[in-house]
Design a protein around this motif. Structure first.
Motif, PDB file in Angstrom:
ATOM      1  N   ASP A 403     127.482  -1.830 -22.161  1.00 54.84           N
ATOM      2  CA  ASP A 403     126.227  -1.262 -21.655  1.00 54.84           C
ATOM      3  C   ASP A 403     125.135  -2.333 -21.662  1.00 54.84           C
ATOM      4  OD1 ASP A 403     125.292  -1.518 -24.271  1.00 54.84           O
ATOM      5  OD2 ASP A 403     125.675   0.578 -24.760  1.00 54.84           O
ATOM      6  N   ARG A 404     124.023  -2.035 -21.009  1.00 55.90           N
ATOM      7  CA  ARG A 404     122.971  -3.022 -20.821  1.00 55.90           C
ATOM      8  C   ARG A 404     122.386  -3.535 -22.143  1.00 55.90           C
ATOM      9  NH1 ARG A 404     119.444  -5.232 -17.321  1.00 55.90           N
ATOM     10  NH2 ARG A 404     117.277  -5.483 -17.963  1.00 55.90           N
ATOM     11  N   PRO A 405     122.046  -2.675 -23.112  1.00 60.30           N
ATOM     12  CA  PRO A 405     121.480  -3.192 -24.363  1.00 60.30           C
ATOM     13  C   PRO A 405     122.435  -4.158 -25.079  1.00 60.30           C
ATOM     14  CG  PRO A 405     121.047  -0.850 -24.159  1.00 60.30           C
ATOM     15  CD  PRO A 405     122.000  -1.191 -23.069  1.00 60.30           C
ATOM     16  N   GLU A 406     123.727  -3.790 -25.108  1.00 58.29           N
ATOM     17  CA  GLU A 406     124.701  -4.659 -25.771  1.00 58.29           C
ATOM     18  C   GLU A 406     124.852  -5.977 -25.019  1.00 58.29           C
ATOM     19  OE1 GLU A 406     127.693  -5.923 -28.502  1.00 58.29           O
ATOM     20  OE2 GLU A 406     125.979  -4.566 -28.543  1.00 58.29           O
ATOM     21  N   ARG A 409     121.829  -8.182 -25.809  1.00 53.75           N
ATOM     22  CA  ARG A 409     121.883  -8.711 -27.168  1.00 53.75           C
ATOM     23  C   ARG A 409     122.857  -9.879 -27.262  1.00 53.75           C
ATOM     24  NH1 ARG A 409     124.842  -8.619 -31.585  1.00 53.75           N
ATOM     25  NH2 ARG A 409     126.486  -7.376 -30.608  1.00 53.75           N
TER      26      ARG A 409
END
Length: 494
Positions: A403-406, A409
């Motif tokens: 996903d985008r947040p991962e 990061r």
């Protein structure tokens, strides 16, 4: 009313035990269709020649099979009533593909079906679908087992320093291990260009420029064809140039890192491992300018200058293109007064002759010594691996696996590490364009090295060892070429 049939034949180079060609498959299925009294339109004979039903595209996670998809479309649109295949593994080796066909069949209430000559794929009722699913799972495992055995065999060959087969690699004979001296010298020549500090910079040397120089010199590629930027890059990215044997799982074009090295080759390295990882780092760098602009084709264009300060470039002489000259390119706003010109051929010959003399005398002093104890090759190799990891992370995001947040990061963490290594590399001296002249002690030896270089490398050397200023000839006077130019050698730094 007779049923309308389509047939799908397939053969894959991934299945080494396959002996029947697609022509035999088509002939057998024609007989099957005729025996059932079905009709067959020639446009509905679909052939997947040299196509794998097992390999999937990393970007999509699905097989790349246009004819298979067309067969499904024929069933979906009711253009045919039945699809005929030789066996379940001719239709699908990936359960996802089989389920696509099953969805169409069951969605039609079995108004359209799929049948095989062997009986392993009878999508005509629920029992047949259950059997097909089991048989497809078995075919998929068989392909996985084959892929694993092939991968292990490739790894063993790499560890032993053996040639894995395939097309002749440039620089080596058909056996893949015997070096061809002329071709290994060409690889060394290409590598030296990439190692130049100005490689990839605006107006500097580029992969396309390397290819152009090789074409101009009449040097053929491994298949006898013309060099192109992609073929140059492919040759330079081969670990075998550094005497390294590598193994990496997966299919398709790969970029190798130090962690993929499993052994050493039985031949002498053409470039050192450190040099190779520098080359990999440069050619894999996504920030590298892939189109740095057209590099000058002439030896002194943009290097020699007019007394007004503007550079000179090649043009015709009074419209005569058969006698090119270097002429001042100051433009409409250039300083007043006479501007310099010189015959290209004569000036090139003078400069090259003087360059050979300087290199034979001063190369050892001009070549900048390596500074510090930092292993630049190792650092660039690490950067290449990190960049590949970042690119793979992007593919995982595009496929929905991350996903985008991962993604953000992990990408930030990788970028911080990349920038840290690049700061360390900034403290390491660049490779000198004069490196090929290390150990040269005579003019004959220097001339031999010079003649083996491309125009791009020669230009970088001239920039490093001399300044060239043309003199206006004046009206009605044609002095000799040595009277029309001032050449000042750049003194070695003490």
């Amino acid at each position: 009313m007779a049923k309308r049939a389509a047939i799908l034949a397939r053969i894959s180079d991934a299945e080494i035990d396959e002996t029947a060609g697609v022509d035999d498959q088509v002939a057998d299925m024609r007989k099957y269709v005729a025996s059932r009294g079905w009709t067959l339109d020639e446009a509905h004979i679909l052939i997947e020649n040299d196509t794998s039903a097992y390999k999937v595209d990393k970007r999509t996670g699905r097989t790349n099979r246009p004819k298979f998809h067309k067969a499904n479309d024929l069933l979906r649109t009711r253009a045919v009533d039945v699809l005929v295949v030789l066996d379940i593994d001719r239709l699908a080796r990936q359960p996802r593909d089989l389920e696509d066909t099953i969805d169409i069949v069951t969605g039609s209430g079995f108004a359209v079906t799929c049948e095989s000559l062997t009986g392993s794929c009878q999508l005509t009722d629920d029992s047949g679908i259950m059997v097909a699913r089991i048989m497809c799972a078995a075919a998929n495992k068989s392909s996985r087992d084959t892929a694993r055995r092939v991968s292990r065999a490739r790894q063993r060959q790499a560890e032993e320093g053996s040639f894995g087969g395939g097309r002749r690699p440039y620089g080596f004979a058909d056996d893949g291990v015997s070096p061809i001296e002329f071709e290994t010298a060409v690889i060394r020549r290409m590598a030296d260009v990439v190692l130049l500090p100005t490689f990839g910079m605006p107006k500097g040397p580029s992969v396309a420029g390397i290819a152009r120089d090789l074409r101009s010199d009449g040097i053929p590629a491994a298949d006898g064809g013309q060099w192109t930027a992609p073929t140059v890059r492919d040759v330079l990215m081969r670990p075998r140039n550094a005497g390294l044997m590598v193994h990496k799982k997966g299919t398709g074009r790969k970029t190798y890192g130090p962690g993929d090295v499993v052994g050493t080759a039985p031949w002498d390295a053409i470039v050192t491992p450190d040099e190779f990882w520098v080359i990999v780092g440069k050619l894999s760098d996504p920030n590298r300018r892939t189109n740095p602009g057209v590099a000058p084709r002439h030896l002194l264009s943009g290097i020699a200058t007019c007394p007004c300060g503007a550079v000179v470039r090649v043009t015709g002489s009074s419209g005569k293109r058969d006698r090119p000259i270097y002429a001042c390119q100051g433009g409409t706003g250039r300083a007043p007064g006479p501007h310099a010109t010189a015959p290209q051929g004569e000036l090139d010959a003078l400069v090259e002759g003087l360059a050979v003399v300087i290199l034979a005398r001063d190369a050892a002093d001009l070549i900048k010594p390596s500074q510090g104890t930092v292993d630049a090759g190792k650092l660039r190799g690490q950067v290449a691996v990190l960049r590949e990891s970042k690119a793979q992370l992007g593919e995982d995001r595009d496929m929905g696996l991350v996903d985008r947040p991962e993604y953000l990061r992990r990408a930030k963490k990788l970028q911080v590490r990349i920038e840290d290594l690049e700061r360390q590399l900034a403290d390491v001296a660049d490779v000198s364009p004069l490196a090929a002249f290390a150990g040269v002690e005579s003019e004959d030896a220097a001339r031999k090295v010079w003649e083996g270089l491309g125009v791009g490398t020669r230009r970088e050397i001239i920039r490093a060892i001399m300044t060239i200023t043309l003199k206006p000839a004046g009206k009605g006077f044609r002095p000799s070429i040595d009277q029309r130019v001032t050449i000042e050698p750049i003194k070695p730094q003490s």
